[in-house]
Design a protein around this motif. Structure first.
Motif, short mmCIF file in Angstrom:
data_model
loop_
_atom_site.label_atom_id
_atom_site.label_comp_id
_atom_site.label_asym_id
_atom_site.label_seq_id
_atom_site.Cartn_x
_atom_site.Cartn_y
_atom_site.Cartn_z
N SER A 197 0.83 -1.20 0.00
CA SER A 197 0.00 0.00 0.00
C SER A 197 0.87 1.26 0.00
CB SER A 197 -0.92 -0.01 1.23
OG SER A 197 -1.74 1.15 1.26
N ALA A 198 1.94 1.25 0.79
CA ALA A 198 2.86 2.39 0.83
C ALA A 198 3.62 2.53 -0.48
CB ALA A 198 3.84 2.23 1.99
N ALA A 199 4.05 1.41 -1.05
CA ALA A 199 4.77 1.45 -2.32
C ALA A 199 3.89 1.99 -3.44
CB ALA A 199 5.27 0.05 -2.68
N ILE A 200 2.60 1.62 -3.41
CA ILE A 200 1.65 2.14 -4.39
C ILE A 200 1.56 3.66 -4.27
CG2 ILE A 200 -0.83 2.32 -4.82
CD1 ILE A 200 0.31 -0.01 -6.25
N ASP A 201 1.57 4.16 -3.03
CA ASP A 201 1.52 5.61 -2.81
C ASP A 201 2.73 6.29 -3.44
OD1 ASP A 201 -0.76 5.17 -1.42
OD2 ASP A 201 0.03 5.74 0.55
N LEU A 202 3.92 5.74 -3.23
CA LEU A 202 5.14 6.33 -3.77
C LEU A 202 5.11 6.34 -5.30
CD1 LEU A 202 7.77 4.79 -1.32
CD2 LEU A 202 7.04 7.18 -1.44
#
Length: 490
Positions: free
Chosen positions: A335-340
């Motif tokens: 989820s965090a990687a998708i944000d980046l």
């Protein structure tokens, strides 16, 4: 430095994913019972009654009773969470989403007051005061002796986090030039948030106790406090207050650090007094100025709806990662990687497309992905996970961009108050998020229906706002760009 300051802001809101997670559990074994099975009972909230008889042995009946002796919690994933600490299961399960909602109540109050305080007393004092609050609140919360104490400091953490995040954006936006403003907002400010979010699953993986995880979350804010002597006040705010000499000193110092020659006269008398000569702008501004004129009223109302909707979808999908299929640590990291990824893509295209069009595309993409998830068969959970994460990417891009867009829409004299009040509206929707997610216990499609429908509606409203691409930040209310005439509210 301001970009790095948002790293704690990235993991602090999402601590709840691990601190408040519910481990597998079952009723404790019967006291003085000859039965040693650890799974006596049809579910985790009840156990079979023992039929006492005159026989020397006890027999299990078909009737059930509550877990009168408490629960046993699995330690395969966590050493402890607040759920296992205070038995927040079964009839007390409501306390988990309630404590999360209290965090967002703190975020709401912080959004409401931080704008007014920083417009009145300056960006820098409020920025470092809230950074200190982010450092101290988790340390005290880690010593909580009850769920009530934990919930109170959840509120305090929320107040400090959003205030610090908002003021850091305003401070950076007002210090930097137009060309650097977008890069800072998307890659710097939001990128720091995403990095903090991505660090959380690694911290939680190695720190399985909720108390020590809170202690670890306070380290970065503490280390950042000495930056008081490095980060300057906003020259634009100083000019607005008539403190011209201090503004010039900051600009000359920045020019020296960047090895750029500064002109002998930075602000001519006419320029430095321009904002003070207008009688309308001499007074102290209040929240009423956000709706006093027709144009500002239209901008404020439209921004309120977009903030409320975008924040609800982004926060809801972020908190829902622990409910997705698979490992919660990996889900959180994905989820965090998708944000980046969303931040990088947004940065690449935002100078080549109108601002309203970007919000329209990101939120329409998010809504489409979430609604398509409803068509995925239950026996294909991985496909559903992919669509949900793709929808999350759209909401992440939109949520990041509304910070940039709002800063460009609001004039300097009410900018922090404007972003504060619109951010406050967003937090009202955040308070509801834990309960919308909880509805997924009864029907997994309900959160996707709610978030998907709201995303599509937000996309439509976003097209009503003016384009602020490559434009000078407005200082006075009269300089705010006019909203599109099709939606003017007379």
């Amino acid at each position: 430095m301001l970009s790095m300051s948002t790293i704690p802001c990235g993991y602090i809101p999402m601590l709840v994913v691990f601190v408040s997670d519910t481990p597998e559990h079952h009723c404790k074994e019967l006291i003085n019972s000859t039965y040693n099975s650890s799974r006596i009972g049809p579910d985790s909230c009840s156990r079979y009654k023992v039929n006492d008889s005159w026989k020397e042995t006890e027999e299990l009946g078909n009737d059930t009773e509550q877990c009168l002796d408490g629960w046993v919690y699995s330690t395969d994933r966590y050493t402890s969470t607040i759920v296992s600490e205070w038995d927040l299961v079964c009839e007390n399960a409501w306390k988990v989403p309630f404590s999360t909602s209290l965090y967002f109540v703190g975020v709401l109050i912080g959004s409401l007051i931080c704008g007014h305080l920083s417009d009145r007393f300056g960006r820098k004092p409020v920025f470092f005061s809230t950074m200190f609050l982010q450092a101290v609140a988790p340390l005290i919360q880690a010593t909580s002796i009850s769920w009530v104490m934990f919930s109170i400091f959840n509120f305090v953490r929320g107040l400090g986090q959003i205030s610090n995040y908002t003021v850091s954006l305003i401070l950076g936006t007002e210090i930097l030039s137009t060309s650097s403003r977008v890069t800072f907002s998307v890659l710097g400010h939001s990128g720091g948030f995403g990095i903090g979010y991505a660090l959380l699953p690694f911290l939680a993986y190695f720190i399985r106790s909720w108390r020590m995880l809170l202690v670890a979350s306070a380290i970065l804010p503490l280390l950042f406090l000495p930056m008081w002597w490095v980060i300057p006040e906003s020259p634009r705010w100083l000019l607005q207050k008539g403190r011209v000499e201090e503004a010039e000193m900051i600009i000359r110092k920045a020019a020296k650090m960047n090895r750029v020659p500064a002109p002998e006269v930075i602000f001519r008398n006419g320029e430095s007094l321009e904002l003070m000569e207008n009688k309308q702008e001499k007074r102290t501004h209040t929240y009423m100025d956000l709706i006093r004129t027709t144009n500002m009223r239209n901008i404020t109302i439209s921004s309120l709806f977009i903030w409320l909707s975008t924040s609800m979808v982004f926060t809801g999908l972020s908190l829902n990662t622990s409910n997705l299929n698979g490992n919660p640590y990996l889900n959180c990291f994905f989820s965090a990687a998708i944000d980046l990824v969303a931040y990088v893509v947004l940065w690449l295209v935002m100078d080549h497309a109108p601002r309203p069009t970007l919000i329209f595309c990101t939120m329409m993409f998010c809504g489409t992905m979430l609604l398509v998830t409803l068509l995925v068969p239950e026996d294909m959970p991985i496909v559903g996970l992919v669509f949900a994460l793709m929808g999350k990417m759209g909401s992440s891009g939109a949520y990041t961009f509304i910070w940039v867009f709002s800063a460009e829409l609001m004039p300097t004299v009410v900018r922090n108050m404007g972003i504060g009040i619109t951010s406050t509206a967003a937090r009202i929707s955040n308070i509801m998020c834990p309960y919308i997610i909880y509805m997924g216990v009864y029907s997994k499609i309900v959160p996707y229906i709610v978030f998907g429908t709201i995303s599509v509606g937000t996309a439509a409203v976003s097209m009503l706002l003016p384009d602020t691409r490559n434009s000078k930040l407005p200082d006075l209310i009269s300089e705010a760009r006019p909203i599109r005439r099709c939606c003017c509210l007379k």
